[in-house]
Design a protein around this motif. Structure first.
Motif, PDB file in Angstrom:
ATOM      1  N   VAL A  25       9.870  16.026  46.052  1.00 38.15           N
ATOM      2  CA  VAL A  25       9.236  14.781  45.635  1.00 38.15           C
ATOM      3  C   VAL A  25       7.724  14.953  45.699  1.00 38.15           C
ATOM      4  O   VAL A  25       7.179  15.288  46.756  1.00 38.15           O
ATOM      5  CB  VAL A  25       9.658  13.590  46.530  1.00 38.15           C
ATOM      6  CG1 VAL A  25       8.900  12.324  46.127  1.00 38.15           C
ATOM      7  CG2 VAL A  25      11.154  13.364  46.461  1.00 38.15           C
ATOM      8  N   HIS A  26       7.060  14.749  44.569  1.00 37.58           N
ATOM      9  CA  HIS A  26       5.601  14.849  44.528  1.00 37.58           C
ATOM     10  C   HIS A  26       4.999  13.457  44.364  1.00 37.58           C
ATOM     11  O   HIS A  26       5.257  12.780  43.365  1.00 37.58           O
ATOM     12  CB  HIS A  26       5.154  15.737  43.362  1.00 37.58           C
ATOM     13  CG  HIS A  26       5.312  17.193  43.641  1.00 37.58           C
ATOM     14  ND1 HIS A  26       4.251  18.055  43.734  1.00 37.58           N
ATOM     15  CD2 HIS A  26       6.429  17.939  43.866  1.00 37.58           C
ATOM     16  CE1 HIS A  26       4.698  19.274  43.993  1.00 37.58           C
ATOM     17  NE2 HIS A  26       6.019  19.233  44.074  1.00 37.58           N
ATOM     18  N   LEU A  27       4.221  13.047  45.356  1.00 37.54           N
ATOM     19  CA  LEU A  27       3.459  11.799  45.275  1.00 37.54           C
ATOM     20  C   LEU A  27       2.133  12.128  44.601  1.00 37.54           C
ATOM     21  O   LEU A  27       1.340  12.906  45.128  1.00 37.54           O
ATOM     22  CB  LEU A  27       3.195  11.248  46.670  1.00 37.54           C
ATOM     23  CG  LEU A  27       4.300  10.468  47.351  1.00 37.54           C
ATOM     24  CD1 LEU A  27       4.000  10.351  48.826  1.00 37.54           C
ATOM     25  CD2 LEU A  27       4.436   9.101  46.727  1.00 37.54           C
ATOM     26  N   VAL A  28       1.894  11.549  43.443  1.00 34.08           N
ATOM     27  CA  VAL A  28       0.716  11.902  42.659  1.00 34.08           C
ATOM     28  C   VAL A  28      -0.260  10.740  42.648  1.00 34.08           C
ATOM     29  O   VAL A  28       0.092   9.615  42.256  1.00 34.08           O
ATOM     30  CB  VAL A  28       1.110  12.292  41.222  1.00 34.08           C
ATOM     31  CG1 VAL A  28      -0.125  12.655  40.412  1.00 34.08           C
ATOM     32  CG2 VAL A  28       2.080  13.480  41.255  1.00 34.08           C
ATOM     33  N   LEU A  29      -1.491  10.996  43.066  1.00 36.96           N
ATOM     34  CA  LEU A  29      -2.561  10.009  43.055  1.00 36.96           C
ATOM     35  C   LEU A  29      -3.679  10.540  42.159  1.00 36.96           C
ATOM     36  O   LEU A  29      -4.145  11.671  42.354  1.00 36.96           O
ATOM     37  CB  LEU A  29      -3.104   9.758  44.455  1.00 36.96           C
ATOM     38  CG  LEU A  29      -2.143   9.207  45.513  1.00 36.96           C
ATOM     39  CD1 LEU A  29      -1.360  10.321  46.207  1.00 36.96           C
ATOM     40  CD2 LEU A  29      -2.915   8.409  46.566  1.00 36.96           C
ATOM     41  N   VAL A  30      -4.093   9.746  41.199  1.00 39.41           N
ATOM     42  CA  VAL A  30      -5.166  10.139  40.293  1.00 39.41           C
ATOM     43  C   VAL A  30      -6.442   9.398  40.700  1.00 39.41           C
ATOM     44  O   VAL A  30      -6.456   8.167  40.780  1.00 39.41           O
ATOM     45  CB  VAL A  30      -4.804   9.826  38.830  1.00 39.41           C
ATOM     46  CG1 VAL A  30      -5.945  10.236  37.896  1.00 39.41           C
ATOM     47  CG2 VAL A  30      -3.519  10.544  38.436  1.00 39.41           C
ATOM     48  N   ASP A  31      -7.490  10.155  40.969  1.00 37.89           N
ATOM     49  CA  ASP A  31      -8.771   9.592  41.420  1.00 37.89           C
ATOM     50  C   ASP A  31      -8.571   8.620  42.585  1.00 37.89           C
ATOM     51  O   ASP A  31      -9.007   7.457  42.536  1.00 37.89           O
ATOM     52  CB  ASP A  31      -9.484   8.869  40.271  1.00 37.89           C
ATOM     53  CG  ASP A  31      -9.893   9.808  39.147  1.00 37.89           C
ATOM     54  OD1 ASP A  31     -10.076  11.007  39.408  1.00 37.89           O
ATOM     55  OD2 ASP A  31     -10.004   9.329  38.002  1.00 37.89           O
ATOM     56  N   PRO A  32      -7.913   9.066  43.662  1.00 31.81           N
ATOM     57  CA  PRO A  32      -7.657   8.130  44.771  1.00 31.81           C
ATOM     58  C   PRO A  32      -8.945   7.693  45.450  1.00 31.81           C
ATOM     59  O   PRO A  32      -9.937   8.442  45.503  1.00 31.81           O
ATOM     60  CB  PRO A  32      -6.794   8.963  45.722  1.00 31.81           C
ATOM     61  CG  PRO A  32      -7.147  10.389  45.414  1.00 31.81           C
ATOM     62  CD  PRO A  32      -7.415  10.423  43.945  1.00 31.81           C
ATOM     63  N   VAL A  75      -5.475   8.223  32.701  1.00 29.57           N
ATOM     64  CA  VAL A  75      -4.601   8.427  33.855  1.00 29.57           C
ATOM     65  C   VAL A  75      -3.175   8.748  33.404  1.00 29.57           C
ATOM     66  O   VAL A  75      -2.518   9.639  33.960  1.00 29.57           O
ATOM     67  CB  VAL A  75      -4.612   7.177  34.760  1.00 29.57           C
ATOM     68  CG1 VAL A  75      -3.542   7.287  35.842  1.00 29.57           C
ATOM     69  CG2 VAL A  75      -5.983   6.981  35.385  1.00 29.57           C
ATOM     70  N   ALA A  76      -2.693   8.063  32.384  1.00 26.80           N
ATOM     71  CA  ALA A  76      -1.333   8.304  31.897  1.00 26.80           C
ATOM     72  C   ALA A  76      -1.169   9.733  31.413  1.00 26.80           C
ATOM     73  O   ALA A  76      -0.129  10.367  31.647  1.00 26.80           O
ATOM     74  CB  ALA A  76      -0.992   7.325  30.776  1.00 26.80           C
ATOM     75  N   ASP A  77      -2.185  10.269  30.755  1.00 27.66           N
ATOM     76  CA  ASP A  77      -2.110  11.649  30.267  1.00 27.66           C
ATOM     77  C   ASP A  77      -2.068  12.635  31.429  1.00 27.66           C
ATOM     78  O   ASP A  77      -1.351  13.645  31.382  1.00 27.66           O
ATOM     79  CB  ASP A  77      -3.295  11.957  29.361  1.00 27.66           C
ATOM     80  CG  ASP A  77      -3.244  11.200  28.042  1.00 27.66           C
ATOM     81  OD1 ASP A  77      -2.149  10.737  27.667  1.00 27.66           O
ATOM     82  OD2 ASP A  77      -4.305  11.062  27.394  1.00 27.66           O
ATOM     83  N   ARG A  95      -3.260  15.063  44.948  1.00 27.49           N
ATOM     84  CA  ARG A  95      -4.398  14.222  44.582  1.00 27.49           C
ATOM     85  C   ARG A  95      -5.111  14.884  43.409  1.00 27.49           C
ATOM     86  O   ARG A  95      -5.624  16.007  43.546  1.00 27.49           O
ATOM     87  CB  ARG A  95      -5.340  14.032  45.768  1.00 27.49           C
ATOM     88  CG  ARG A  95      -4.656  13.446  47.004  1.00 27.49           C
ATOM     89  CD  ARG A  95      -5.637  13.261  48.151  1.00 27.49           C
ATOM     90  NE  ARG A  95      -4.956  12.848  49.369  1.00 27.49           N
ATOM     91  CZ  ARG A  95      -4.554  13.692  50.319  1.00 27.49           C
ATOM     92  NH1 ARG A  95      -4.780  14.987  50.185  1.00 27.49           N
ATOM     93  NH2 ARG A  95      -3.928  13.234  51.384  1.00 27.49           N
ATOM     94  N   LEU A  96      -5.126  14.203  42.275  1.00 23.34           N
ATOM     95  CA  LEU A  96      -5.628  14.811  41.042  1.00 23.34           C
ATOM     96  C   LEU A  96      -6.847  14.069  40.506  1.00 23.34           C
ATOM     97  O   LEU A  96      -6.879  12.836  40.524  1.00 23.34           O
ATOM     98  CB  LEU A  96      -4.535  14.798  39.963  1.00 23.34           C
ATOM     99  CG  LEU A  96      -3.185  15.422  40.334  1.00 23.34           C
ATOM    100  CD1 LEU A  96      -2.210  15.242  39.172  1.00 23.34           C
ATOM    101  CD2 LEU A  96      -3.333  16.883  40.693  1.00 23.34           C
ATOM    102  N   PRO A  97      -7.830  14.791  40.008  1.00 15.03           N
ATOM    103  CA  PRO A  97      -8.955  14.138  39.324  1.00 15.03           C
ATOM    104  C   PRO A  97      -8.574  13.852  37.875  1.00 15.03           C
ATOM    105  O   PRO A  97      -7.845  14.619  37.240  1.00 15.03           O
ATOM    106  CB  PRO A  97     -10.063  15.189  39.398  1.00 15.03           C
ATOM    107  CG  PRO A  97      -9.311  16.498  39.369  1.00 15.03           C
ATOM    108  CD  PRO A  97      -8.026  16.252  40.111  1.00 15.03           C
ATOM    109  N   SER A  98      -9.072  12.748  37.343  1.00 14.66           N
ATOM    110  CA  SER A  98      -8.804  12.455  35.940  1.00 14.66           C
ATOM    111  C   SER A  98      -9.708  13.275  35.021  1.00 14.66           C
ATOM    112  O   SER A  98      -9.338  13.555  33.878  1.00 14.66           O
ATOM    113  CB  SER A  98      -8.995  10.964  35.652  1.00 14.66           C
ATOM    114  OG  SER A  98     -10.347  10.589  35.866  1.00 14.66           O
TER     115      SER A  98
END
Length: 278
Positions: free
Chosen positions: A183-190, A228-230, A220-223
């Motif tokens: 399970v990967h919890l993905v946060l974009v620009d948290p 964000v959807a992409d 934790r990913l940068p946009s």
């Protein structure tokens, strides 16, 4: 939560693929299948042209109801040989109220499944999605053509942003997340800090899921200037996710449902099955 009743919606001009996929999901988790056949009724004529048009309107309604009865009988025959328990019902709502009618029916299921036949377009698709998300209080699973819906995925991506809708989606999917291998919890620009996503964004929800037995990784990913959807869709593809879990955002204004940007973008391209809750 355990999914013991799954609802799917079909129209009079739709194929049987969604029903077969929903039946396979029911067989996978030992659930009951409810199928709702729907025809959207045209509103009655009003104004100066009401009288001359009334006969044509009545004839249209008669033809609609005949097609609806025929479709209901077809689905009943299809499910008669299925190795699952199932029921079939129908509805003939006016277009303006169709989402409410479908949503009320979805309250008696644990999950509404929207498959490729329904997702191919049209008003019935929109009304089903709106009803399932805004009027049922239950989650929805979307699966487009070519994707393989499952309620026992090995790899799951959770789109997390600490909002109530995301929390609800995680809770609805807790049994799926517990059983998954990854399970990967993905946060974009948290955003860090109290009132945002905490001193260590994603840590709190990861701990919560770990206590339920989920095998969790926080990404934790940068946009980097992208939508964000992409970013979410690309990451799901890169990790070979079999399911995306996310909250659905939007509000109701004058009975018109306005979805948030991420939700709308995901709905426009459901290349990987998506479980949504609101």
């Amino acid at each position: 939560m355990a999914f013991k009743t799954i609802l799917t919606v079909t129209g009079t001009h739709r194929g049987d693929n969604d029903i077969k996929l929903a039946a396979s999901l029911c067989a996978e988790v030992d659930a009951h299948l409810s199928v709702l056949a729907v025809t959207l009724a045209a509103p009655p004529p009003i104004g100066d042209y009401a009288a001359p048009m009334s006969d044509a309107w009545m004839e249209e309604r008669r033809a609609d109801l005949e097609r609806l009865d025929t479709r209901t009988a077809e689905v009943t025959r299809l499910l008669a040989s299925a190795a699952i328990s199932a029921d079939v019902s129908n509805a003939y709502p006016e277009m303006a109220w169709a989402d409410e009618i479908i949503g009320r029916r979805a309250r008696y299921a644990d999950l509404t499944f929207v498959g490729p036949d329904l997702l191919s377009g049209g008003t019935l698709r929109d009304k089903t999605i709106e009803g399932a998300l805004f009027s049922s209080g239950k989650p929805m699973l979307l699966s487009s053509e070519g994707s393989k819906p499952t309620l026992r995925p090995r790899k799951v991506m959770v789109a997390w942003d600490s909002r109530i809708e995301a929390s609800r989606a995680v809770r609805e999917a807790i049994d799926i997340l517990r059983a998954a291998d990854d399970v990967h919890l993905v946060l974009v620009d948290p955003l860090e800090g109290e009132g945002r996503q905490g001193d260590e964004p994603g840590a709190d929800v990861a701990t919560y899921l770990a206590r339920h037995g989920a095998k969790v990784t926080v990404d934790r990913l940068p946009s980097s200037g992208q939508k964000v959807a992409d970013v979410l869709k690309r990451h799901a593809s890169d990790m070979s996710a079999e399911l995306i879990v996310m909250g659905a955002y939007g509000h109701s204004r004058l009975r018109e449902k306005i979805f948030g940007g991420v939700t709308k973008s995901i709905l426009e391209d459901v290349s990987i099955p998506v479980l949504m809750a609101r």
